[in-house]
Design an enzyme around this catalytic site. Structure first.
Site, PDB file in Angstrom:
ATOM      1  CD  GLU A 187      -7.151   5.932  -8.898  1.00 15.56           C
ATOM      2  OE1 GLU A 187      -7.116   5.471 -10.096  1.00 15.56           O
ATOM      3  OE2 GLU A 187      -7.662   5.185  -8.037  1.00 15.56           O
ATOM      4  CB  CYS A 201      -8.760   8.512   1.365  1.00 18.63           C
ATOM      5  SG  CYS A 201      -7.749   7.137   1.285  1.00 18.63           S
ATOM      6  CB  CYS A 208       2.494   0.972  -2.788  1.00 22.66           C
ATOM      7  SG  CYS A 208       2.839   0.635  -1.026  1.00 22.66           S
ATOM      8  CB  CYS A 212       0.048  -5.187   0.939  1.00 20.32           C
ATOM      9  SG  CYS A 212       0.897  -4.512   2.488  1.00 20.32           S
ATOM     10  CB  CYS A 215      -3.014  -3.466  -1.412  1.00 21.48           C
ATOM     11  SG  CYS A 215      -3.103  -1.892  -1.813  1.00 21.48           S
ATOM     12  CB  CYS A 432     -10.063  -0.053   1.923  1.00 22.49           C
ATOM     13  SG  CYS A 432      -8.403  -0.531   2.739  1.00 22.49           S
TER      14      CYS A 432
END
Length: 460
Positions: A187, A201, A208, A212, A215, A432
């Site tokens: 994305e 972005c 990932c 975190c 996230c 975000c």
């Protein structure tokens, strides 16, 4: 979305049950592996315990043609450095070379190897990245030599991504979904601004490995790195698709899916292509690479690139950061910040951007604000305060606007340059920390420290 929430709750209970069973079953070393088989990219989690209370969590992803380097996170300091990892190579492209995977010197050398002069390479480069052409095939290469175009048709490939969908949020933010050659999805977000500062972005990985806790992308684990071509083409597509709607794309932030510096080789290469003055020609100061704090790769980036750096800080103590950002268990706050102080001494007129996601009851106290002032002393910097964007299965809550303003004012009074960053695109999961789509088996949620259970409405 509701189905996703149901799966996330189910997986969380299962993971907790595994941890409890493993911790109590034997005092000797034991291990268990949970594997989720899926076409293209099986995702696996590995947990191990011992009587010394050393716990490890390993997250890795594999495909039939590539394997991302596994990330291990230990409660002790004995972690290996995060390395490269392989990327997908599409066998269907055969001997054709993907043009957007090359820097200009590499493209020039390749063109000359086929018997054409270097001037033809520059003309091709400008049609790939400049002159408002952003060519996706040979037919769009107007003005090139006929024989040169024939050679390109036989030996060159133009596209690394396939457009799947564009979703538009109520505030005008666009989320672009791309399909990769191996069927995986990434994305990209385009954030328009009334002031003419339109930002793309870009993602640097599928998923990932950093885990975190706040996230959504981190729930996926890491599937694989993106190639330089797959990164650069996100910016090319953004200009090609949306420049006429939102105006020129002026800024790039590497804040999409993935930890950019875990894929440092391809990220630096893609950033170099983005700032080439005869190509996309972004200003180096308007191309920002974000990191959770991989110190060796951060040092390499500062030595090799003139682009901007953002560091996702999000806590003022190791205790909190160890929990919400497990990378801190290897690279502590002190090491991260001392490295920045040392490295930035050699860069003139350069400021690092610290990103601080505000989590209600976790990192938003006035004591946190005062500690943050002390932490960044001596580092040329700006601070972005970011509202937490909830997602399915999240355990955190966003701060109130009043609390964020009060936090900002303490920082400003302490001499910090600080900004409040509003959420953009959250009604399309484009804000975000909201990108990606975790599967039914996800990266583990870590144990919540006792003092924060009340803030998260968690019973002991």
């Amino acid at each position: 979305m509701e189905m996703g929430c149901m799966w996330m709750r189910r997986v969380r209970v299962t993971a907790n049950a595994l941890l409890i069973a493993m911790a109590s079953s034997s005092s000797s070393y034991s291990a268990v592996t949970v594997a989720y088989s899926r076409h293209y990219a099986p995702l696996s989690f590995s947990y191990s315990f011992s009587t010394s209370h050393r716990r490890s969590i390993s997250i890795s992803a594999h495909s039939s043609s590539s394997a991302a380097a596994p990330l291990s996170i230990h409660d002790t300091e004995n972690l290996h450095d995060f390395g490269g990892g392989e990327v997908y190579v599409n066998p269907d492209k055969g001997s054709k070379v993907l043009l957007k995977g090359m820097t200009y010197p590499e493209l020039e050398k390749w063109v000359e190897s086929h018997g054409f002069r270097s001037g033809q390479a520059m003309m091709l480069w400008k049609r790939l990245y400049g002159n408002d052409i952003w060519a996706h095939n040979v037919d769009e290469l107007e003005g090139l030599n006929k024989d040169f175009k024939k050679m390109l048709g036989e030996h060159a490939a133009f596209k690394a991504l396939s457009l799947k969908d564009i979703l538009t949020a109520s505030d005008g933010t666009r989320k672009i979904l791309f399909t990769l050659d191996d069927g995986l999805l990434i994305e990209t977000v385009v954030i328009p601004s009334d002031r003419g500062r339109n930002t793309v972005c870009v993602s640097s990985q599928v998923g990932c490995a950093m885990n975190c806790q706040f996230c959504y992308t981190g729930r996926m684990g890491l599937r694989r790195h993106l190639t330089a071509a797959e990164i650069i083409e996100q910016a090319v597509f953004a200009r090609r698709l949306l420049s006429s709607d939102v105006g020129p794309i002026t800024n790039v932030v590497f804040m999409g899916m993935g930890e950019p510096l875990h894929n440092v080789e391809n990220v630096i290469k893609a950033a170099d292509i983005m700032v080439h003055e005869q190509g996309l020609h972004f200003s180096p100061r308007k191309v920002t690479i974000s990191t959770s704090g991989l110190v060796p790769q951060l040092k390499r980036f500062l030595h090799e690139s003139n682009c901007a750096l953002a560091v996702s800080l999000n806590a003022t103590t190791d205790e909190v950061r160890n929990w919400i950002m497990p990378i801190n268990r290897k690279y502590k706050l002190r090491l991260l910040l001392e490295t920045l102080r040392e490295e930035l001494r050699f860069k003139s007129n350069y400021k690092v951007l610290f990103e601080y996601v505000m989590l209600a009851g976790i990192n938003d106290s006035m004591e946190d604000a005062r500690r943050l002032i002390d932490l960044v002393k001596g580092i040329p910097c700006k601070i972005n305060l970011i509202s937490f964007n909830p997602h399915c299965g999240s355990q955190f809550r966003p701060c109130t606007d009043e609390k964020m303003i009060k936090f900002r004012n303490v920082l400003a009074q302490g001499g910090c340059t600080v900004f409040l960053r509003p959420s953009r695109g959250d009604d399309q999961m484009a804000a975000c920390g909201q990108l990606g789509k975790p599967g039914t088996i996800q990266a583990p949620l870590l144990r919540i420290p006792e003092q924060f259970k009340t803030a998260l409405n968690v019973t002991a």
